[in-house]
Motif scaffolding. Structure first.
Motif, PDB file in Angstrom:
ATOM      1  N   UNK A   1       0.829  -1.212   0.000  1.00  0.00           N
ATOM      2  CA  UNK A   1       0.000   0.000   0.000  1.00  0.00           C
ATOM      3  C   UNK A   1       0.860   1.258   0.000  1.00  0.00           C
ATOM      4  N   UNK A   2       0.388   2.269  -0.708  1.00  0.00           N
ATOM      5  CA  UNK A   2       1.086   3.557  -0.743  1.00  0.00           C
ATOM      6  C   UNK A   2       0.816   4.356   0.524  1.00  0.00           C
ATOM      7  N   UNK A   3      -0.358   4.131   1.131  1.00  0.00           N
ATOM      8  CA  UNK A   3      -0.770   4.920   2.283  1.00  0.00           C
ATOM      9  C   UNK A   3      -1.525   4.015   3.260  1.00  0.00           C
ATOM     10  N   UNK A   4      -1.173   4.116   4.541  1.00  0.00           N
ATOM     11  CA  UNK A   4      -1.897   3.404   5.593  1.00  0.00           C
ATOM     12  C   UNK A   4      -2.240   4.445   6.652  1.00  0.00           C
ATOM     13  N   UNK A   5      -3.545   4.622   6.898  1.00  0.00           N
ATOM     14  CA  UNK A   5      -3.995   5.680   7.799  1.00  0.00           C
ATOM     15  C   UNK A   5      -5.116   5.205   8.705  1.00  0.00           C
ATOM     16  N   UNK A   6      -5.257   5.943   9.827  1.00  0.00           N
ATOM     17  CA  UNK A   6      -6.407   5.786  10.699  1.00  0.00           C
ATOM     18  C   UNK A   6      -7.114   7.126  10.717  1.00  0.00           C
ATOM     19  N   UNK A   7      -8.426   7.098  10.582  1.00  0.00           N
ATOM     20  CA  UNK A   7      -9.176   8.340  10.600  1.00  0.00           C
ATOM     21  C   UNK A   7     -10.666   8.100  10.620  1.00  0.00           C
ATOM     22  N   UNK A   8     -11.403   9.179  10.412  1.00  0.00           N
ATOM     23  CA  UNK A   8     -12.867   9.103  10.395  1.00  0.00           C
ATOM     24  C   UNK A   8     -13.382   9.507   9.026  1.00  0.00           C
TER      25      UNK A   8
ATOM     26  N   UNK B   1     -11.905   4.257  10.967  1.00  0.00           N
ATOM     27  CA  UNK B   1     -11.392   3.163  10.146  1.00  0.00           C
ATOM     28  C   UNK B   1      -9.871   3.172  10.101  1.00  0.00           C
ATOM     29  N   UNK B   2      -9.327   2.005   9.818  1.00  0.00           N
ATOM     30  CA  UNK B   2      -7.923   1.838   9.468  1.00  0.00           C
ATOM     31  C   UNK B   2      -7.937   1.418   8.011  1.00  0.00           C
TER      32      UNK B   2
ATOM     33  N   UNK C   1     -12.454  -1.808  10.573  1.00  0.00           N
ATOM     34  CA  UNK C   1     -13.153  -0.953  11.520  1.00  0.00           C
ATOM     35  C   UNK C   1     -12.319  -0.728  12.766  1.00  0.00           C
ATOM     36  N   UNK C   2     -12.575   0.386  13.446  1.00  0.00           N
ATOM     37  CA  UNK C   2     -11.941   0.672  14.729  1.00  0.00           C
ATOM     38  C   UNK C   2     -13.057   0.763  15.771  1.00  0.00           C
TER      39      UNK C   2
ATOM     40  N   UNK D   1      -8.147   1.857  21.241  1.00  0.00           N
ATOM     41  CA  UNK D   1      -8.672   1.439  19.931  1.00  0.00           C
ATOM     42  C   UNK D   1      -8.328  -0.013  19.604  1.00  0.00           C
ATOM     43  N   UNK D   2      -9.323  -0.697  19.026  1.00  0.00           N
ATOM     44  CA  UNK D   2      -9.155  -2.070  18.568  1.00  0.00           C
ATOM     45  C   UNK D   2      -9.521  -2.150  17.093  1.00  0.00           C
ATOM     46  N   UNK D   3      -8.761  -2.951  16.347  1.00  0.00           N
ATOM     47  CA  UNK D   3      -9.055  -3.211  14.937  1.00  0.00           C
ATOM     48  C   UNK D   3     -10.009  -4.391  14.878  1.00  0.00           C
TER      49      UNK D   3
END
Length: 185
Positions: free
Chosen positions: A39-46, A109-110, A132-133, A142-144
């Motif tokens: 992956x080019x990008x791995x993020x956590x956000x809303x 989400x992650x 999901x987080x 936080x849990x994945x």
């Protein structure tokens, strides 16, 4: 009699095979580690917003989810990521893609994302790169959680529904999952 029975059996078998494939998309399994590597990008956000729109030729509908990034684990982002996929609803017209990611405004989400030529991103492994987080109500930790895979058939997935930490549990601490999938970067 035998020939008639054989023809009938083939017709029934074809009908069952065709019916089982209806309403599903088949994709090849991609492990979380492989998504982390590729992956080019791995993020956590809303999910800040979700909108569907026609392409310029007015022949396809796309959905764009804007992710307000809270933490970047791999790659670079300017605070948000625009994620694009086929399918959606515009002006009472629906283009349905079985197994496509379903977005809910406000969900945490992650995401494992692949870069698109248009400057946006798409979820890695079709829908496999969206996790999901969930937060512990008492501690906020936080849990994945495993992604929902309705309408998608994953080919080649391990029987335990995933290797690594999510193979044994439905939820894993976020830090443990990120360390597992991305290693020390």
């Amino acid at each position: 009699m035998t020939k008639r029975m054989t023809v009938s059996s083939v017709v029934v078998l074809l009908a069952v095979l065709l019916a089982s494939g209806a309403g599903a998309t088949t994709v090849e399994y991609v492990s979380p580690r492989q998504m982390g590597d590729e992956s080019a990008l791995v993020v956590r956000g809303k999910v800040a917003s979700v909108r569907s729109f026609w392409n310029e030729a007015h022949t396809k509908i796309f959905t764009e989810a804007v992710i307000q990034v809270d933490e970047t684990y791999k790659g670079q982002t300017a605070g948000e990521a625009r994620v694009l996929q086929m399918g959606g609803v515009v002006d009472n017209m629906q283009m349905h893609v079985y197994g496509a990611v379903i977005w809910h405004r406000g969900e945490e989400v992650l995401l494992f994302l692949d870069q698109l030529d248009t400057g946006g991103y798409r979820v890695a492994g079709f829908s496999q790169g969206k996790f999901g987080i969930e937060r512990d109500p008492a501690t906020g930790e936080p849990f994945v959680t495993r992604p929902l895979e309705e309408g998608v058939e994953i080919v080649g997935a391990p029987s335990s529904r995933g290797e690594g930490p999510l193979g044994a549990s439905a939820r894993v601490p976020l830090g443990e999952f990120v360390k597992y999938t991305l290693g020390e970067r």
